[in-house]
Design an enzyme around this catalytic site. Structure first.
Site, mmCIF file in Angstrom:
data_model
loop_
_atom_site.group_PDB
_atom_site.id
_atom_site.type_symbol
_atom_site.label_atom_id
_atom_site.label_comp_id
_atom_site.label_asym_id
_atom_site.label_seq_id
_atom_site.Cartn_x
_atom_site.Cartn_y
_atom_site.Cartn_z
ATOM 1 N N GLU A 50 28.851 18.115 -33.004
ATOM 2 C CA GLU A 50 28.525 19.439 -33.538
ATOM 3 C C GLU A 50 29.174 20.534 -32.690
ATOM 4 O O GLU A 50 29.162 20.465 -31.455
ATOM 5 C CB GLU A 50 27.005 19.581 -33.522
ATOM 6 C CG GLU A 50 26.444 20.887 -33.997
ATOM 7 C CD GLU A 50 24.914 20.919 -33.913
ATOM 8 O OE1 GLU A 50 24.318 21.884 -34.404
ATOM 9 O OE2 GLU A 50 24.317 19.964 -33.341
ATOM 10 N N LYS A 121 25.386 23.390 -42.031
ATOM 11 C CA LYS A 121 24.081 22.897 -41.603
ATOM 12 C C LYS A 121 22.957 23.614 -42.345
ATOM 13 O O LYS A 121 22.863 24.843 -42.321
ATOM 14 C CB LYS A 121 23.947 23.094 -40.092
ATOM 15 C CG LYS A 121 22.702 22.475 -39.472
ATOM 16 C CD LYS A 121 22.758 22.621 -37.961
ATOM 17 C CE LYS A 121 21.593 21.937 -37.263
ATOM 18 N NZ LYS A 121 21.696 22.046 -35.793
ATOM 19 N N CYS A 154 22.940 17.298 -36.991
ATOM 20 C CA CYS A 154 21.848 17.321 -36.020
ATOM 21 C C CYS A 154 20.455 17.384 -36.652
ATOM 22 O O CYS A 154 19.959 16.389 -37.163
ATOM 23 C CB CYS A 154 22.083 18.462 -35.034
ATOM 24 S SG CYS A 154 21.169 18.296 -33.476
ATOM 25 N N VAL A 181 19.250 17.186 -28.184
ATOM 26 C CA VAL A 181 18.689 17.652 -26.917
ATOM 27 C C VAL A 181 17.436 16.829 -26.606
ATOM 28 O O VAL A 181 16.893 16.165 -27.487
ATOM 29 C CB VAL A 181 18.350 19.158 -26.989
ATOM 30 C CG1 VAL A 181 19.606 19.973 -27.248
ATOM 31 C CG2 VAL A 181 17.300 19.438 -28.057
#
Length: 282
Positions: A50, A121, A154, A181
């Protein structure tokens, strides 16, 4: 045994890299070096992380605008288009996109003949909402010579509807540029939650999924790596990769199996068994 004319072999590579924030030319050059390595190993469908051309942690919307590019005219997309043509490959890469006064967290889908399409996205994570507009293109699939490709980015992976939309439109594989993350409560002895979600989505939709993450720490934000490629069964066929180091995750798969094996037994097929008539709130 199935006839060879009914097969769809493809060698998929997830290119786990560490972009340097704001160093677009450097990041694109680094991505092309990894693309060349993977292509030399036979990869013909490659997935990059990304926002891999710019980095992820913007300080302001103005900064994001300064790094964003128009698709396909921007330098990053043009460099990837040239690379795909030269190596005769398909490529999915995360990019910071500008369209007039709007910004999108996007991915470009590129083939040997040029730009095939883009994905924006849909589900924005955290501070992304300060910089980007939510994607307005839905969940398109892209028919190519090697198979039908879907794309997500993501946080889209946290929504079962995203993968289901791709499957219902005939996708064989979903390519996921991502910047995962750390998740609160993650058991260090277990797979990353992102890995579990991708595996579950592959299984419940009979889809291959190729998720390419990044590594490193950017402006105090760590990223967890662990890129992987999952089979239509849900189990990984390559990866998860390292949580800290750049890495190429590679697997040769048969995209025809995604549709061929959706019949789990004489009675059950995961998409045909759906009951949309009861999937509404009273």
């Amino acid at each position: 045994m199935a006839s060879s004319r009914n097969e769809a072999p493809v060698t998929v590579a997830c290119l786990q890299m560490e972009p340097v924030f704001g160093e677009t030319a450097h990041n694109v050059a680094a991505s092309i070096a990894m693309i060349e390595q993977a292509a030399a190993k036979g990869a013909n469908l490659l997935v990059l992380p990304e926002l891999c051309n710019t980095g992820y942690v913007f300080a302001s919307r103005e900064e994001a605008f300064s790094l964003a590019e128009v698709i396909p005219q921007g330098a990053s997309t043009q460099a990837w288009i040239d690379c795909a043509a030269r190596l005769n490959i398909y490529l999915v890469a995360g990019i910071t996109e500008r369209e007039n006064e709007s910004l999108y967290n996007s991915a470009v889908i590129i083939g040997p003949e040029g730009l095939i399409g883009r994905y924006r996205k849909v589900h924005l994570w955290g501070d992304e909402a300060l910089f980007f507009e939510p994607g307005n293109l839905g969940f398109p699939v892209f028919k190519t010579r090697i198979g039908t490709l879907g794309c997500q980015i993501c946080y889209d992976c946290w929504f079962p509807e995203s993968f289901r939309m791709a499957a219902l439109q005939g996708a064989d594989i979903v390519c996921v540029p991502t910047n995962w993350v750390p998740i609160p409560g993650q058991d260090p002895g277990r797979e990353a939650m992102a890995n579990i979600l991708v595996m579950a989505a592959s299984h419940t939709n009979s889809l291959y999924i190729a998720a390419a993450d990044r590594v490193g720490i950017e402006r105090d934000q760590p990223f967890i790596g662990q890129s992987l490629i999952t089979s239509y069964t849900g189990w990984p066929v390559a990866g998860p990769a390292s949580s800290k180091n750049p890495e190429i995750v590679l697997a040769t798969i048969n995209l025809a199996d995604a549709k061929r094996h959706r019949n789990w037994n004489d009675f059950n097929q995961v998409l045909k068994d759906r009951r949309p008539d009861v999937y509404t709130l009273p």
